[in-house]
Design a protein around this motif. Structure first.
Motif, short mmCIF file in Angstrom:
data_model
loop_
_atom_site.label_atom_id
_atom_site.label_comp_id
_atom_site.label_asym_id
_atom_site.label_seq_id
_atom_site.Cartn_x
_atom_site.Cartn_y
_atom_site.Cartn_z
N PRO A 65 0.67 -1.17 0.33
CA PRO A 65 0.01 0.00 0.09
C PRO A 65 1.01 1.02 -0.58
O PRO A 65 0.26 2.25 -0.64
CB PRO A 65 -0.95 -0.70 0.87
CG PRO A 65 -1.27 -1.15 1.51
CD PRO A 65 0.57 -2.23 1.06
N TRP A 66 1.91 1.10 0.73
CA TRP A 66 3.46 2.10 0.76
C TRP A 66 3.63 2.61 -0.61
O TRP A 66 3.17 4.08 -1.11
CB TRP A 66 3.86 2.47 2.21
CG TRP A 66 4.71 1.48 1.55
CD1 TRP A 66 4.86 0.11 1.84
CD2 TRP A 66 6.28 1.24 0.56
NE1 TRP A 66 5.94 -0.72 1.21
CE2 TRP A 66 6.40 0.34 0.55
CE3 TRP A 66 6.67 2.59 -0.07
CZ2 TRP A 66 7.79 -0.16 0.14
CZ3 TRP A 66 8.08 2.24 -0.57
CH2 TRP A 66 8.05 1.49 -1.24
N ALA A 67 3.83 1.59 -1.28
CA ALA A 67 4.04 2.11 -2.52
C ALA A 67 3.49 2.45 -3.62
O ALA A 67 3.18 3.53 -4.67
CB ALA A 67 4.57 0.40 -3.17
N ILE A 68 1.75 1.96 -3.66
CA ILE A 68 0.90 2.57 -4.46
C ILE A 68 0.43 4.32 -3.92
O ILE A 68 0.49 5.16 -4.26
CB ILE A 68 -0.67 1.72 -3.63
CG1 ILE A 68 -0.55 0.55 -4.79
CG2 ILE A 68 -2.09 2.53 -4.47
CD1 ILE A 68 -1.33 -0.17 -4.32
N ARG A 69 0.49 4.55 -2.23
CA ARG A 69 -0.01 5.63 -2.10
C ARG A 69 1.23 6.65 -2.28
O ARG A 69 1.56 7.54 -3.01
CB ARG A 69 0.41 5.81 -0.24
CG ARG A 69 -1.16 5.19 -0.22
CD ARG A 69 -1.34 5.62 1.24
NE ARG A 69 -0.56 4.81 2.02
CZ ARG A 69 -0.48 3.68 2.70
NH1 ARG A 69 -1.80 3.21 2.56
NH2 ARG A 69 0.27 3.34 3.66
N ALA A 70 2.59 6.13 -2.39
CA ALA A 70 3.58 6.78 -3.29
C ALA A 70 3.81 7.52 -4.58
O ALA A 70 4.39 8.33 -5.27
CB ALA A 70 5.47 6.32 -2.26
N GLY A 71 3.43 6.22 -5.61
CA GLY A 71 3.23 6.60 -6.63
C GLY A 71 2.00 7.20 -7.64
O GLY A 71 2.59 7.94 -7.88
N VAL A 72 1.22 7.38 -6.79
CA VAL A 72 -0.26 7.75 -6.92
C VAL A 72 0.24 9.45 -6.68
O VAL A 72 -0.33 10.50 -7.26
CB VAL A 72 -1.23 6.93 -6.45
CG1 VAL A 72 -2.65 8.12 -6.57
CG2 VAL A 72 -1.96 6.54 -7.32
N GLY A 73 0.44 9.45 -5.18
CA GLY A 73 0.56 11.09 -4.61
C GLY A 73 2.01 11.60 -5.81
O GLY A 73 1.68 12.68 -6.40
N SER A 74 2.97 11.24 -6.26
CA SER A 74 4.35 11.44 -7.12
C SER A 74 3.67 12.16 -8.67
O SER A 74 3.91 13.34 -8.50
CB SER A 74 5.03 10.20 -7.35
OG SER A 74 5.93 10.61 -6.11
#
Length: 116
Positions: A65-74
């Protein structure tokens, strides 16, 4: 709201489908889709999205989940910065608009929309 990935993905697809159908119906009523080439562009975007959705759902299940949040946030941050600083001219040349509306260009946009 708190949804698991296996519940959220079908909900997103369901809502997106009906919003897209409502938008297409409004375009048809307004005469927008009557212009030459618009239906092929819409079909290309829908086809690209249909390919992107299964990969997006698989990513929701497989990726942390942290990778998805980081990717979408970026992605959102970079797009926001581009929108603020990168697009100076509001008017788009007809040739550039035709290029963006081409089927070959629309498929990746549909894929990205389906994946996200």
């Amino acid at each position: 709201f708190h949804f698991e990935a296996t519940q959220a993905a079908p909900l997103v697809v369901f809502v997106t489908f009906f919003l897209t159908a409502a938008n297409a119906a409004a375009d048809v009523q307004g005469g927008i889709q009557q212009e030459a080439g618009r239906w092929s562009t819409s079909a290309a975007m829908i086809g690209g999205a249909a390919c992107g959705v299964p990969l997006g759902v698989a990513a929701l299940v497989q990726v942390e989940p942290w990778a998805i949040r980081a990717g979408v946030g970026s992605f959102l941050l970079l797009y926001g910065l581009y929108d603020i600083f990168g697009s100076e001219n509001e008017e788009m040349a007809a040739a550039e608009e035709a290029k963006l509306a081409s089927v070959a260009t629309t498929i990746p946009y549909g894929f990205a929309a389906g994946f996200l």
